[in-house]
Design a protein around this motif. Structure first.
Motif, PDB file in Angstrom:
ATOM      1  N   UNK A 192       0.863  -1.175   0.000  1.00  0.00           N
ATOM      2  CA  UNK A 192       0.000   0.000   0.000  1.00  0.00           C
ATOM      3  C   UNK A 192       0.901   1.227   0.000  1.00  0.00           C
ATOM      4  N   UNK A 193       0.748   2.075  -1.000  1.00  0.00           N
ATOM      5  CA  UNK A 193       1.556   3.286  -1.125  1.00  0.00           C
ATOM      6  C   UNK A 193       0.696   4.486  -0.728  1.00  0.00           C
ATOM      7  N   UNK A 194       1.147   5.226   0.279  1.00  0.00           N
ATOM      8  CA  UNK A 194       0.446   6.424   0.730  1.00  0.00           C
ATOM      9  C   UNK A 194       1.268   7.642   0.338  1.00  0.00           C
ATOM     10  N   UNK A 195       0.700   8.478  -0.519  1.00  0.00           N
ATOM     11  CA  UNK A 195       1.396   9.677  -0.955  1.00  0.00           C
ATOM     12  C   UNK A 195       0.946  10.903  -0.183  1.00  0.00           C
TER      13      UNK A 195
ATOM     14  N   UNK B 121      -2.925   5.391  -2.486  1.00  0.00           N
ATOM     15  CA  UNK B 121      -3.911   6.296  -1.900  1.00  0.00           C
ATOM     16  C   UNK B 121      -3.250   7.609  -1.501  1.00  0.00           C
ATOM     17  N   UNK B 122      -3.990   8.721  -1.592  1.00  0.00           N
ATOM     18  CA  UNK B 122      -3.491   9.961  -0.984  1.00  0.00           C
ATOM     19  C   UNK B 122      -3.603   9.856   0.533  1.00  0.00           C
ATOM     20  N   UNK B 123      -2.972  10.768   1.241  1.00  0.00           N
ATOM     21  CA  UNK B 123      -2.944  10.681   2.699  1.00  0.00           C
ATOM     22  C   UNK B 123      -4.349  10.772   3.292  1.00  0.00           C
ATOM     23  N   UNK B 124      -5.278  11.446   2.591  1.00  0.00           N
ATOM     24  CA  UNK B 124      -6.643  11.542   3.110  1.00  0.00           C
ATOM     25  C   UNK B 124      -7.349  10.186   3.115  1.00  0.00           C
TER      26      UNK B 124
ATOM     27  N   UNK C 277       5.983  13.315   2.732  1.00  0.00           N
ATOM     28  CA  UNK C 277       4.814  14.184   2.924  1.00  0.00           C
ATOM     29  C   UNK C 277       3.741  13.471   3.733  1.00  0.00           C
ATOM     30  N   UNK C 278       3.572  12.164   3.524  1.00  0.00           N
ATOM     31  CA  UNK C 278       2.572  11.396   4.275  1.00  0.00           C
ATOM     32  C   UNK C 278       2.938  11.325   5.755  1.00  0.00           C
ATOM     33  N   UNK C 279       4.224  11.142   6.048  1.00  0.00           N
ATOM     34  CA  UNK C 279       4.670  11.104   7.443  1.00  0.00           C
ATOM     35  C   UNK C 279       4.410  12.440   8.123  1.00  0.00           C
TER      36      UNK C 279
END
Length: 206
Positions: free
Chosen positions: A151-154, A175-178, A196-198
């Motif tokens: 799962x990649x969270x941008x 997925x975007x961070x939202x 950016x997600x962190x």
């Protein structure tokens, strides 16, 4: 907790200090199970439906006289015991969602992130951007990072080329961070977070 930051090509990009309040908890299976059940129940359509005896298209006329036939007394042919009759206690259109306190939902997300951190299944990437939307190119990057179920969270927005390249790869979610959620975190072997997600997660739980 300190983790190294890598690039999509497999290079080094420094390190980052992860908050113990988000990534350092002792995971609780009961909280994670409650959250997964909440998510899966909420996404159910609930559109399954069968017809009851008042909805089937059958005559309401008494099928034979009450007495004198030697058989049981019956009314309309739409009764459930007859072929073509309505279904007794069949499914109806309804909402399967149930409530779960907001604090429990937030806690479940932190426990899911902590579970991945405890299992050394988190990878921090500087950024997820591609010069062109090529699935073969992205698969090459993933093979260098040993990623197959991920799962990649941008950040707030996903790079268009990266999203196009990833959408046809099985067992890869982007997925975007939202959109970060407990179910998608747990269903994949690895969790990839961008810098950016962190930052967004730490600002969210600050």
């Amino acid at each position: 907790m300190k983790l190294d930051i890598t690039t999509l090509e497999g290079g080094s990009a420094g390190s980052v200090e992860l908050s113990d309040a988000i990534f350092g908890l002792e995971p609780r299976a009961d909280i994670l199970a409650r959250m997964v059940r909440y998510q899966l129940a909420k996404r159910r359509a609930g559109t399954h439906k069968s017809k009851g005896r008042s909805e089937v298209d059958r005559t309401r006329k008494k099928i034979y006289k009450q007495k004198g036939t030697g058989g049981a007394r019956h009314g309309a042919a739409s009764a459930p015991q007859f072929r073509g009759g309505g279904k007794a206690f069949g499914p109806i259109v309804r909402d399967h969602a149930h409530d779960l306190p907001k604090k429990v939902r937030a806690l479940a997300l932190r426990h899911a992130l902590s579970a991945k951190a405890k299992g050394s299944e988190i990878i921090i990437i500087d950024d997820v951007k591609l010069s062109e939307p090529k699935t073969k190119l992205l698969l090459g990057h993933f093979s260098k990072l040993d990623l197959s179920s991920v799962l990649v969270i941008g950040g707030a927005e996903i790079d268009v080329n990266f999203g196009l390249a990833a959408r046809s790869i099985p067992n890869v979610d982007v997925l975007p961070i939202q959109g970060i959620n407990v179910y998608d975190i747990l269903r994949r072997d690895k969790l990839v977070l961008t810098r950016a997600a962190v930052d967004a997660l730490e600002a969210r739980f600050k």
